[in-house]
Motif scaffolding. Structure first.
Motif, PDB file in Angstrom:
ATOM      1  N   GLU A 248       0.746  -1.223  -0.004  1.00 48.13           N
ATOM      2  CA  GLU A 248       0.006   0.075   0.019  1.00 48.13           C
ATOM      3  C   GLU A 248       0.782   1.393   0.110  1.00 48.13           C
ATOM      4  O   GLU A 248       1.906   1.213   0.358  1.00 48.13           O
ATOM      5  N   HIS A 249       0.379   2.410  -0.543  1.00 46.00           N
ATOM      6  CA  HIS A 249       1.051   3.766  -0.475  1.00 46.00           C
ATOM      7  C   HIS A 249       2.284   3.602  -0.975  1.00 46.00           C
ATOM      8  O   HIS A 249       3.325   4.342  -0.345  1.00 46.00           O
TER       9      HIS A 249
ATOM     10  N   THR B 267      20.233  10.656   0.175  1.00 50.21           N
ATOM     11  CA  THR B 267      19.416  11.732   0.948  1.00 50.21           C
ATOM     12  C   THR B 267      18.188  10.955   1.370  1.00 50.21           C
ATOM     13  O   THR B 267      17.847  10.079   0.749  1.00 50.21           O
ATOM     14  N   PHE B 268      17.642  11.441   2.340  1.00 54.27           N
ATOM     15  CA  PHE B 268      16.280  11.014   3.182  1.00 54.27           C
ATOM     16  C   PHE B 268      15.228  11.960   2.770  1.00 54.27           C
ATOM     17  O   PHE B 268      14.150  11.636   3.259  1.00 54.27           O
ATOM     18  N   ASP B 269      15.069  13.025   2.062  1.00 56.36           N
ATOM     19  CA  ASP B 269      14.431  13.833   1.769  1.00 56.36           C
ATOM     20  C   ASP B 269      13.532  13.409   0.559  1.00 56.36           C
ATOM     21  O   ASP B 269      13.496  14.093  -0.423  1.00 56.36           O
ATOM     22  N   VAL B 270      12.869  12.369   0.942  1.00 59.41           N
ATOM     23  CA  VAL B 270      11.933  11.711  -0.312  1.00 59.41           C
ATOM     24  C   VAL B 270      10.641  11.419   0.263  1.00 59.41           C
ATOM     25  O   VAL B 270      10.327  10.940   1.567  1.00 59.41           O
ATOM     26  N   ASP B 271       9.858  11.509  -0.767  1.00 57.38           N
ATOM     27  CA  ASP B 271       8.397  10.926  -0.312  1.00 57.38           C
ATOM     28  C   ASP B 271       8.260   9.435  -0.475  1.00 57.38           C
ATOM     29  O   ASP B 271       7.794   8.865  -1.329  1.00 57.38           O
ATOM     30  N   ALA B 272       8.622   8.910   0.917  1.00 59.25           N
ATOM     31  CA  ALA B 272       8.772   7.437   0.698  1.00 59.25           C
ATOM     32  C   ALA B 272       8.122   6.944   2.249  1.00 59.25           C
ATOM     33  O   ALA B 272       8.918   7.404   3.386  1.00 59.25           O
TER      34      ALA B 272
ATOM     35  N   TYR C 152       7.249  13.595   4.970  1.00 54.69           N
ATOM     36  CA  TYR C 152       5.920  14.201   5.779  1.00 54.69           C
ATOM     37  C   TYR C 152       5.472  13.869   6.836  1.00 54.69           C
ATOM     38  O   TYR C 152       4.528  14.419   7.534  1.00 54.69           O
ATOM     39  N   GLY C 153       6.397  12.893   7.468  1.00 51.54           N
ATOM     40  CA  GLY C 153       5.975  12.404   8.919  1.00 51.54           C
ATOM     41  C   GLY C 153       4.702  11.118   8.716  1.00 51.54           C
ATOM     42  O   GLY C 153       4.704  10.571   8.009  1.00 51.54           O
ATOM     43  N   VAL C 154       3.915  11.271   9.900  1.00 49.83           N
ATOM     44  CA  VAL C 154       2.764  10.383   9.874  1.00 49.83           C
ATOM     45  C   VAL C 154       1.975  10.688   8.865  1.00 49.83           C
ATOM     46  O   VAL C 154       1.213  11.950   9.061  1.00 49.83           O
ATOM     47  N   MET C 155       1.471   9.804   8.080  1.00 43.93           N
ATOM     48  CA  MET C 155       0.365   9.810   7.039  1.00 43.93           C
ATOM     49  C   MET C 155      -0.847   9.823   7.653  1.00 43.93           C
ATOM     50  O   MET C 155      -0.965   9.291   8.799  1.00 43.93           O
ATOM     51  N   GLU C 156      -1.751  10.770   6.918  1.00 45.00           N
ATOM     52  CA  GLU C 156      -3.127  10.730   7.620  1.00 45.00           C
ATOM     53  C   GLU C 156      -3.733   9.257   7.454  1.00 45.00           C
ATOM     54  O   GLU C 156      -3.478   8.540   6.506  1.00 45.00           O
ATOM     55  N   ASN C 157      -4.544   9.090   8.696  1.00 48.72           N
ATOM     56  CA  ASN C 157      -5.349   7.463   8.567  1.00 48.72           C
ATOM     57  C   ASN C 157      -4.176   6.531   8.784  1.00 48.72           C
ATOM     58  O   ASN C 157      -4.569   5.370   8.445  1.00 48.72           O
ATOM     59  N   GLU C 158      -3.010   6.831   9.097  1.00 49.93           N
ATOM     60  CA  GLU C 158      -2.003   5.668   9.309  1.00 49.93           C
ATOM     61  C   GLU C 158      -2.467   4.791  10.259  1.00 49.93           C
ATOM     62  O   GLU C 158      -3.224   4.855  11.248  1.00 49.93           O
ATOM     63  N   THR C 159      -2.162   3.362   9.999  1.00 48.38           N
ATOM     64  CA  THR C 159      -2.447   2.452  10.898  1.00 48.38           C
ATOM     65  C   THR C 159      -1.896   2.575  12.248  1.00 48.38           C
ATOM     66  O   THR C 159      -0.708   2.941  12.378  1.00 48.38           O
ATOM     67  N   THR C 160      -2.531   2.336  13.238  1.00 46.28           N
ATOM     68  CA  THR C 160      -2.160   2.347  14.914  1.00 46.28           C
ATOM     69  C   THR C 160      -1.622   1.068  15.282  1.00 46.28           C
ATOM     70  O   THR C 160      -1.091   0.915  16.202  1.00 46.28           O
ATOM     71  N   GLU C 161      -1.707   0.032  14.508  1.00 48.43           N
ATOM     72  CA  GLU C 161      -1.296  -1.163  14.938  1.00 48.43           C
ATOM     73  C   GLU C 161       0.356  -1.584  14.516  1.00 48.43           C
ATOM     74  O   GLU C 161       0.739  -0.911  13.716  1.00 48.43           O
TER      75      GLU C 161
END
Length: 451
Positions: free
Chosen positions: A84-85, A125-130, A198-207
């Motif tokens: 996913e994602h 670099t870690f400035d990536v959308d991953a 971008y950090g923690v994504m919206e609706n990220e799983t909490t498990e």
């Protein structure tokens, strides 16, 4: 994959080797000297067969597909079973090269180590959308960078002779800071997944798993000590303490939990996937950092494993609340346990469980991912072997702790099996089905780092 990577393992080895490893008369026997020399030559050839083909067909992407002679940018897929994602613009972080750095030093190839360090310094670099798995990225990338930095700045060797100004440590700090938003939860337990940009994504799983939030202290603790920034160690330690507070009255922990509520999701537990490295990191953190707090967690946890999971030489799974057996199965990730028992000093138990794991290896030629002990049969779907290192690591520990030549024989059997069943023209391929030895087109980065 759930265990500390080669990079962090190197740190542990440097600390423990003077105390538990010793020479014996068997090491002076010309037959065993010749055998070790022969094995060393075999393993060196294996490493460079894997490494050179990665550099030829996959670098700077993450991992090699040895059958197709191409690559996969797999850092974003590690632990992501549903895929996913997945970002379209991510093009790899040279994952296999990062994981190979310590191995290059072990091989004595300081020239290639320096070349790799300088390339990473200028290009990574870690400035990536991953969106990455925190646990996997921690043990593989952060651990690899931190250890390579220590090796690069070792005053006794000076492995990097020029142009090194702590670039790997700077990269490690950057990555560590990108981890920190994952810990911003009501419990302090980190999300399993975080986007590096971008950090923690919206609706990220909490498990998450017990391993996922309880196996961060080695790399993040070492980073804090090296960088002089306590925030990394503090975050990992807070999560570990919270996790330990959630143990049952039997001193057992479950497998999966919710990071927002701090409630358990899966109560069944064992020493395999989802829990394994929690035990490993407690013991190794005690060794590396010398804090009694880690031993005060590890000792009762270890005794609980021996009481509720052990059945003869095997370890089944049990409900954390009652200690009642749930699943009777061997998983390949459990094979780290004898090596951990060596560090504890429980050599007899380590030897016993190791021999059972090796008997399964001998039966199939490699170690299947899951074997049902109650039915004495392979799991119907998890028949694969993804080049895992756990049995090799435990064999290494037991040989150095006991100097019993039998473990050298086991090591040679493992080496020969890997060459026979997994070596292909352009690297080493995972095994999809141990009953047919059908290949999977994937050379995992941890194969070069650990196995």
């Amino acid at each position: 994959m759930v265990r500390c990577n080669c990079g962090t393992w190197i740190l542990i080895f440097l600390v423990i080797s003077p105390t538990i490893f010793h020479k014996s008369m068997s090491e002076l026997d010309p037959r065993w000297v010749a055998k070790k020399r022969r094995m060393s030559h075999k393993v060196r050839k294996m490493f460079y067969h894997a490494y050179d083909n990665y550099m030829t067909y996959a670098f700077p992407h993450d991992e090699l597909k040895p059958l197709a002679k191409t690559f996969t940018d797999s850092l974003v897929e590690l632990g992501n079973l549903k895929l996913e994602h997945l970002p379209q613009e991510y093009h790899g972080s040279a994952l296999t090269l990062v994981e190979s750095l310590s191995s290059l030093v072990i091989m004595g190839n300081n020239t290639e180590f320096e070349r790799a360090v300088l390339w990473l310094s200028e290009n990574l670099t870690f400035d990536v959308d991953a969106r990455i798995n925190l646990f996997e990225c921690n043990i593989r990338v952060l651990g690899g960078l931190v250890s390579a930095h220590i090796l690069a700045t070792d005053s006794t060797n000076r492995l990097v002779q020029r142009n090194y100004k702590n670039q790997l440590l700077i990269l490690a700090e950057d990555l560590g800071r990108r981890f920190l938003p994952a810990f911003d939860t009501p419990t302090g337990l980190p999300y399993a997944w975080i986007n590096l940009k971008y950090g923690v994504m919206e609706n990220e799983t909490t498990e998450t798993s017990t391993s996922g939030c309880g196996s961060l202290i080695l790399e993040m603790g070492a980073l804090s000590r090296l960088a002089g920034d306590p925030s990394f160690e503090s975050a990992a330690l807070r999560a570990l303490r919270k996790l330990w507070s959630m143990r049952s009255s039997l001193n057992l922990l479950g497998t999966t939990l919710d990071v927002e509520t701090g409630e358990w999701i899966e109560y069944s537990s064992g020493i395999g996937a989802g829990v394994d490295s929690f035990y490993e990191y407690l013991m190794k953190a005690h060794i590396l950092f010398g804090r009694d707090e880690f031993w005060r967690m590890f000792q009762p946890a270890y005794l609980a494993v021996q009481k509720y999971f052990r059945h003869g030489a095997w370890y089944h799974e049990a409900d954390m609340r009652t200690g009642k057996a749930t699943y009777w199965q061997l998983t390949s990730l459990q094979a780290f346990w004898p090596g951990l028992q060596v560090l504890v000093g429980d050599i007899t138990a380590a030897n016993s469980s190791h021999r059972e794991f090796f008997s399964v290896w001998e039966r199939f030629g490699v170690l299947p991912e899951r074997y049902l002990l109650d039915f004495q049969m392979l799991h119907p779907t998890e028949k694969y072997y993804p080049l895992r290192p756990e049995l090799a690591e435990s064999t290494f520990y037991l040989y150095h702790a006991t100097k019993d030549p039998w473990f050298l024989e086991v090591g040679e059997t493992i080496v020969d099996s890997l060459n026979l069943y997994t070596k292909v023209e352009s690297g080493f391929a995972s095994i999809r089905d141990v009953t047919t030895m059908q290949w999977e087109d994937h050379q995992h980065s941890f194969f070069l780092a650990e196995t």
